[in-house]
Motif scaffolding. Structure first.
Motif, mmCIF file in Angstrom:
data_model
loop_
_atom_site.group_PDB
_atom_site.id
_atom_site.type_symbol
_atom_site.label_atom_id
_atom_site.label_comp_id
_atom_site.label_asym_id
_atom_site.label_seq_id
_atom_site.Cartn_x
_atom_site.Cartn_y
_atom_site.Cartn_z
ATOM 1 N N MET A 52 -0.370 -14.547 5.535
ATOM 2 C CA MET A 52 0.790 -14.621 4.646
ATOM 3 C C MET A 52 0.514 -13.928 3.321
ATOM 4 N N LEU A 53 -0.690 -14.108 2.774
ATOM 5 C CA LEU A 53 -1.030 -13.449 1.509
ATOM 6 C C LEU A 53 -1.071 -11.933 1.670
ATOM 7 N N SER A 54 -1.538 -11.451 2.810
ATOM 8 C CA SER A 54 -1.563 -10.004 3.054
ATOM 9 C C SER A 54 -0.141 -9.443 3.088
ATOM 10 N N ALA A 55 0.771 -10.158 3.743
ATOM 11 C CA ALA A 55 2.161 -9.704 3.797
ATOM 12 C C ALA A 55 2.803 -9.708 2.417
ATOM 13 N N LEU A 56 2.568 -10.766 1.633
ATOM 14 C CA LEU A 56 3.129 -10.835 0.282
ATOM 15 C C LEU A 56 2.561 -9.728 -0.603
ATOM 16 N N ALA A 57 1.283 -9.410 -0.433
ATOM 17 C CA ALA A 57 0.679 -8.337 -1.234
ATOM 18 C C ALA A 57 1.296 -6.985 -0.871
ATOM 19 N N PHE A 58 1.557 -6.762 0.403
ATOM 20 C CA PHE A 58 2.164 -5.495 0.826
ATOM 21 C C PHE A 58 3.570 -5.351 0.266
ATOM 22 N N VAL A 59 4.382 -6.393 0.406
ATOM 23 C CA VAL A 59 5.763 -6.329 -0.097
ATOM 24 C C VAL A 59 5.775 -6.206 -1.617
ATOM 25 N N GLY A 60 4.917 -6.968 -2.292
ATOM 26 C CA GLY A 60 4.858 -6.889 -3.747
ATOM 27 C C GLY A 60 4.423 -5.522 -4.240
ATOM 28 N N GLY A 61 3.442 -4.926 -3.591
ATOM 29 C CA GLY A 61 3.013 -3.583 -3.973
ATOM 30 C C GLY A 61 4.101 -2.553 -3.752
ATOM 31 N N LEU A 62 4.867 -2.687 -2.655
ATOM 32 C CA LEU A 62 5.952 -1.754 -2.393
ATOM 33 C C LEU A 62 7.034 -1.855 -3.454
#
Length: 434
Positions: free
Chosen positions: A146-156
């Motif tokens: 979940m943290l990996s997904a949130l980091a990807f969306v946040g970076g985008l």
């Protein structure tokens, strides 16, 4: 010496039996009449042939029920009408059940959307969580995924916001210049059509007047929109909450549900659930992969064409890929408008051709390669389903209708009993010639 009386006695018994048979046959058959009208002596009937099997008797054979008329139901109603009536009320019951399901879903739309989003996120993150779960506990693997997904969306999102902020001043100047060029072109349109600056100013004044007259309605709609924004955040929060449990204990939850069913139907439910999840997860992961590829290719084309705000427009193409049939063309039109206003019509045409080529690459290469046979729906079915979903639930219906239809068809195709296919035969033209 005693054998002679026994033989005489047996012969007498046989004669008496023959006499009784002859008498019974004569009584059963009416006496024939002579030429003068007097009754003649009845003639004895020949004995009936008897089966060699012991105890065989002549049996009465009845005609089957099919000898009756096909449309004779006892009430005068033809059979085709009774069959049509039977199919009609069954179809009405199915339509009523579907309508009830749609109505109930509309009443709890927020919960339905949240669970649907949770299943989509679960389908996308489950392979990553399974990889993490090989070296750590399932709960920790879920949190890391979940943290990996949130980091990807946040970076985008951070990249998009930064790009817009850095190019805003330059873009506003280019956009103003492009609008002036468009007005200059509009004054010399073919077929005698012209759009003057006075007409544009008049349209702007009419728009301001309409805004002043409908100010109260717009404020009410804005308040309703604020409520909708709150519902969106609530749905996202509930979706993330559901995703955590789906990823961490999804298999246990499914096993618990199966144990609540009768034992005789568990196998079919397990088979239907496996096929449904395979189709749904394949569609979700495939759609995300295809959307990412579309967004990257769109960003490359926009950067080569020199269109500003390439990153936000690429994100728009990425989002549009989740809406079948209409999402990608809408994003293409917006990108062409920006290119037209900033760089002129030639650049806009080049952008449109490039994004159209992306659509062809997606439909003929990416779709079969990524999704394969997991989602095998005819384009006509997709078009009809998207139209129906849009009419029922707007853009949300257009987004969720395709995976739902794909899952229903996959489960039905797995559980049905398929008859042998009909062979292709050439029509016999000689048989129908007069």
């Amino acid at each position: 010496m005693r054998l002679v009386p026994q033989r005489i006695q047996a012969a007498a018994v046989r004669q008496a039996a023959a006499a009784r048979r002859a008498a019974s046959a004569n009584t059963a058959r009416p006496a024939a009449e002579t030429t003068d009208g007097s009754a003649a002596e009845p003639s004895p009937l020949p004995p009936l042939p008897r089966s060699p099997a012991r105890g065989a008797r002549a049996r009465v054979h009845r005609l089957p029920e099919r000898h009756l008329r096909a449309d004779d139901g006892g009430d005068g109603v033809p059979r085709w009408m009774r069959k049509s009536a039977g199919w009609s009320w069954r179809i009405l019951v199915v339509i009523a059940l579907i309508s009830l399901l749609v109505w109930a879903t509309a009443r709890i739309q927020l919960v339905f959307v949240a669970v649907f989003l949770g299943l989509v996120i679960t389908a996308v993150l489950r392979p990553l969580v399974n990889v993490f779960a090989k070296v750590m506990p399932r709960g920790l693997a879920t949190a890391l995924g979940m943290l990996s997904a949130l980091a990807f969306v946040g970076g985008l999102l951070t990249y998009v916001i930064t790009s817009v902020t850095g190019q805003w001043e330059t873009l506003s100047e280019q956009f103003s210049t492009g609008i002036a060029q468009l007005f200059a072109l509009a004054q010399n349109l073919p077929f005698g059509l012209t759009i003057t600056e006075d007409q544009v100013n008049e349209w702007l004044e009419q728009g301001q007047t309409w805004l002043q007259e409908n100010q109260s309605d717009l404020l009410n709609r804005a308040a309703a929109g604020a409520g909708s924004v709150f519902e969106v955040f609530a749905a996202l929060a509930l979706a993330i909450f559901s995703t955590v449990f789906f990823l961490a204990r999804g298999a246990d939850m499914w096993k618990w549900f199966l144990n609540q069913l009768p034992a005789k139907v568990r196998e079919k439910w397990m088979l239907a659930g496996g096929v449904g999840w395979y189709t749904f997860s394949g569609y979700a992961r495939g759609t995300v992969i295809i959307a990412l590829v579309d967004g990257i290719l769109a960003a490359i084309i926009l950067l080569i064409a020199g269109v500003p705000l390439a990153a936000p427009l690429a994100v728009l193409v990425f989002i549009g890929a989740f809406i079948p049939l209409v999402g990608a063309p809408a994003a293409m039109i917006i990108a062409m408008v920006v290119a037209l206003a900033v760089n002129g019509p030639v650049n806009a045409i080049l952008v449109g051709v490039g994004i159209a080529l992306i659509g062809q690459f997606e439909g003929h290469i990416l779709q079969p390669l990524v999704m394969g046979k997991q989602v095998s729906l005819h384009p006509l079915v997709v078009a009809l389903a998207v139209t129906a979903g849009t009419l029922v639930a707007g853009i949300l219906g257009a987004v969720i209708v395709i995976p739902i239809v794909a899952v229903i068809w996959a489960v039905y195709a797995k559980l049905r009993t398929l008859d042998p296919p009909m062979e292709d035969m050439e029509p016999d033209t000689k048989a129908v010639e007069p």
